[in-house]
Design a protein around this motif. Structure first.
Motif, PDB file in Angstrom:
ATOM      1  N   SER A  39      -2.810  -4.973 -36.837  1.00 19.96           N
ATOM      2  CA  SER A  39      -2.578  -5.699 -37.713  1.00 19.96           C
ATOM      3  C   SER A  39      -2.981  -6.849 -37.794  1.00 19.96           C
ATOM      4  O   SER A  39      -3.684  -7.657 -37.849  1.00 19.96           O
ATOM      5  CB  SER A  39      -1.119  -5.879 -38.361  1.00 19.96           C
ATOM      6  OG  SER A  39      -0.790  -6.133 -39.031  1.00 19.96           O
TER       7      SER A  39
ATOM      8  N   GLU B  35       0.920  -2.311 -34.987  1.00 21.33           N
ATOM      9  CA  GLU B  35       1.265  -3.520 -34.802  1.00 21.33           C
ATOM     10  C   GLU B  35       0.026  -4.638 -34.586  1.00 21.33           C
ATOM     11  O   GLU B  35      -0.566  -5.704 -34.314  1.00 21.33           O
ATOM     12  CB  GLU B  35       2.429  -3.698 -34.216  1.00 21.33           C
ATOM     13  CG  GLU B  35       3.409  -3.321 -35.169  1.00 21.33           C
ATOM     14  CD  GLU B  35       4.194  -2.411 -35.097  1.00 21.33           C
ATOM     15  OE1 GLU B  35       3.420  -1.366 -33.999  1.00 21.33           O
ATOM     16  OE2 GLU B  35       4.832  -2.051 -35.306  1.00 21.33           O
TER      17      GLU B  35
ATOM     18  N   LYS C 151      -6.051  -3.441 -42.237  1.00 14.22           N
ATOM     19  CA  LYS C 151      -5.081  -3.668 -43.060  1.00 14.22           C
ATOM     20  C   LYS C 151      -5.577  -1.889 -43.312  1.00 14.22           C
ATOM     21  O   LYS C 151      -6.474  -1.281 -43.126  1.00 14.22           O
ATOM     22  CB  LYS C 151      -5.398  -4.117 -44.121  1.00 14.22           C
ATOM     23  CG  LYS C 151      -5.155  -5.485 -44.047  1.00 14.22           C
ATOM     24  CD  LYS C 151      -6.136  -6.210 -45.219  1.00 14.22           C
ATOM     25  CE  LYS C 151      -5.559  -7.927 -44.949  1.00 14.22           C
ATOM     26  NZ  LYS C 151      -3.955  -8.027 -44.545  1.00 14.22           N
TER      27      LYS C 151
END
Length: 216
Positions: free
Chosen positions: A131, A128, A136
């Motif tokens: 991200s 997380e 990606k």
């Protein structure tokens, strides 16, 4: 706070004096599934942990990319151990983030690939976090195999699996990858000879070579 500052100062001092093991000397090869057991028997006779149970591992690895930024793409490897130990929950298994630099292949006299490698232990929310930074996921795979040690050297024999659907993993090929590596501080090129000498002892069962990633 004092302990944190002290640890940071020690790390900075170690980096300044080039004693952080951030360079990996590496040889790679492969062995057919039908010949894997013979190689394992050979490694049991050569490795330091011959009298102990050979360490197994099963890791799920995600490859994440960011960029290109200024013409370059940054790649990070996030690995999660999937082999849950007795008394542990899956959420307690360790996560590791790895950065691997471009391999130095210019020196033909060097017996191994040389590349920068930095491993960092992470909390389970690392995906997380990355991200949110803009990373990606490019692809993922699973490695399952055995690990041997000989001094500072680490020998891995593992099979690569691809994620077909959900948690359905299937073998990528009919062979096992074999890796022989050493992590050492900058300037310790002598360990490359140790890697080559050990690789010679595994012939003709497996041919460990310098992989030219530019041809892949």
């Amino acid at each position: 706070m004092c302990a944190a500052i002290s640890a940071q100062e020690k790390l900075q001092a170690a980096m300044q004096h080039k004693i952080v093991p951030n360079q990996e000397y590496l040889l790679q090869g492969s062995v057919l599934d039908s010949s894997k057991d013979v190689l394992i028997h050979r490694l049991r006779g050569l490795a330091d942990n011959v009298d102990e149970q050979v360490e197994t591992f099963q890791d799920r690895e995600r490859v994440l990319t960011l960029g290109p930024v200024s013409g370059q793409t940054l790649t990070l490897y996030v690995r999660q151990a999937m082999d849950v130990r007795p008394g542990m929950d899956q959420s307690d298994t360790p996560w590791t983030m790895r950065y691997i630099g471009q391999p130095e292949l210019g020196d033909k006299s060097r017996p191994t690939v040389l590349r920068n490698s930095i491993d960092v232990g992470c909390t389970p929310n690392v995906l997380e976090f990355l991200s949110e930074m803009g990373f990606k996921q490019d692809y993922e795979f699973m490695c399952k195999g055995l690990m041997f040690r000989k001094g500072r050297m680490k020998i891995l024999v593992y099979k690569v699996y691809k994620n077909k659907t959900a948690d359905n993993w299937e073998p990528l090929s009919m062979s096992h990858v074999v890796e022989l590596s050493v992590l050492a501080p900058q300037g310790h090129d002598a360990v490359a000879e140790d890697v080559r000498n050990f690789a010679e002892q595994l012939k003709p069962l497996v041919q460990l070579e310098k992989t030219d990633y530019r041809r892949l």
